[in-house]
Write an enzyme that holds these catalytic residues in place. Structure first.
Site, mmCIF file in Angstrom:
data_model
loop_
_atom_site.group_PDB
_atom_site.id
_atom_site.type_symbol
_atom_site.label_atom_id
_atom_site.label_comp_id
_atom_site.label_asym_id
_atom_site.label_seq_id
_atom_site.Cartn_x
_atom_site.Cartn_y
_atom_site.Cartn_z
ATOM 1 N N LEU A 1 0.566 -0.394 -0.001
ATOM 2 C CA LEU A 1 0.092 0.129 0.324
ATOM 3 C C LEU A 1 0.780 1.384 0.137
ATOM 4 O O LEU A 1 1.564 1.094 0.783
ATOM 5 C CB LEU A 1 -0.636 0.400 1.534
ATOM 6 C CG LEU A 1 -2.271 -0.697 1.447
ATOM 7 C CD1 LEU A 1 -3.165 -0.102 2.575
ATOM 8 C CD2 LEU A 1 -3.264 0.385 -0.113
ATOM 9 N N ASP A 2 0.544 2.859 -1.298
ATOM 10 C CA ASP A 2 1.253 3.483 -1.057
ATOM 11 C C ASP A 2 1.103 3.755 0.317
ATOM 12 O O ASP A 2 0.255 4.016 1.150
ATOM 13 C CB ASP A 2 0.522 4.709 -1.888
ATOM 14 C CG ASP A 2 1.471 3.885 -3.010
ATOM 15 O OD1 ASP A 2 2.448 2.930 -3.034
ATOM 16 O OD2 ASP A 2 -0.005 4.628 -4.309
#
Length: 284
Positions: free
Chosen positions: A37-38
């Protein structure tokens, strides 16, 4: 301590940092995530602990679901709110009908060019490092699939979307493409992963609630058919000895998991010509 902990990742934290926090909180020797996940994103991050790190490749292949805020009229170099503005355009003429048409055009299978600010490597160097040096690298389009792309809220310039997609889909790129379709540009403002494979926000815990009792057992992670192996055959499974399918009572033409009589995961296997072929064997 072997299994998967589903974390509700907070914003402004990398997936690697989240894994480290969980690993320390649990006192685990090994841990890894099942799909990056960013840092700006929140939501479902499956963290594999102990022997379950061997399950990470299976989780990486899972479909994902998100809620995302697209900000119309502004494009950035990172395609999200952390980047430098590269272009501004008026968005006054964008209507709900125009957005609905753009969304309809982006559903289904399609080619997507990965963003420069990504961890994809070229010549052993992550693209984001080259992007920070101002170097633009040609990227091969990737085949992705958008199963759901729906408008949740329309309050220009902010547009909230619900997205369900295949692995490897960059929501930042999808938002930027929608901005191009609308003729005004767009970037990703907020992103929350609501589902990753079998795991949803209902399974997720915040960082301050991480505890051993929240770990999901390995035999409940993949949802494959389960075959219980008689005790006398367990050592042969661990040694990779093949058996006829009918000896274990395993399903034909399918992938399945082999468990011992205490429900401990021994192996993931599949049928090949009536014999059990091991895809992954797990330790004690």
């Amino acid at each position: 301590m072997n299994g998967v902990l589903v974390l509700d990742k907070p914003a402004n934290m990398s997936s690697a940092a989240a894994v480290d926090r969980v690993k320390r909180a649990l006192g685990a020797d090994r841990a890894g995530h099942g799909g990056t996940l960013d840092p700006i994103a929140t939501g479902v991050l499956a963290i594999c602990v102990g022997e379950a790190t061997k399950l990470a490749p299976y989780l990486l292949a899972d479909d994902k679901a998100y809620e995302a805020d697209a900000i119309l009229g502004i494009a950035t170099d990172t395609l999200d709110r952390t980047g430098a503005v590269t272009q501004t355009q008026p968005y006054d003429g964008v209507t709900r009908d125009a957005i609905e048409r753009a969304l309809a055009g982006r559903r289904g299978e399609q080619e997507q060019v990965p963003p420069m600010f990504s961890a994809i490597k070229r010549g052993g160097v992550p693209l984001y490092k080259q992007a920070r040096r101002g170097v633009e690298v040609d990227r091969e389009p990737r085949r992705v699939r958008i199963d759901r792309l729906e408008l949740l809220a329309f309050d220009v310039p902010r547009v909230r979307l619900a997205i369900a997609c295949s692995k490897g889909t960059y929501v930042r790129s999808l938002v930027a493409d929608l901005g191009e379709d609308l003729g005004c540009g767009a970037h990703l403002g907020e992103l929350r992963r609501t589902r990753s494979g079998r795991f949803s926000l209902a399974d997720a815990v915040p960082l301050d609630a991480v505890a051993p009792e929240r770990i999901i057992p390995m035999n409940a992670v993949l949802g494959l058919p389960a075959v219980t192996v008689p005790g006398e055959l367990v050592p042969t499974i661990k040694n990779g000895i093949q058996h006829p399918l009918e000896r274990l009572g395993a399903p034909a033409g399918a992938q399945f998991q082999l468990l011992d009589e205490t429900r401990r995961l021994l192996a993931i296997a599949h049928d090949e010509g009536g014999r059990v072929v091991y895809d992954r064997v797990f330790g004690s």
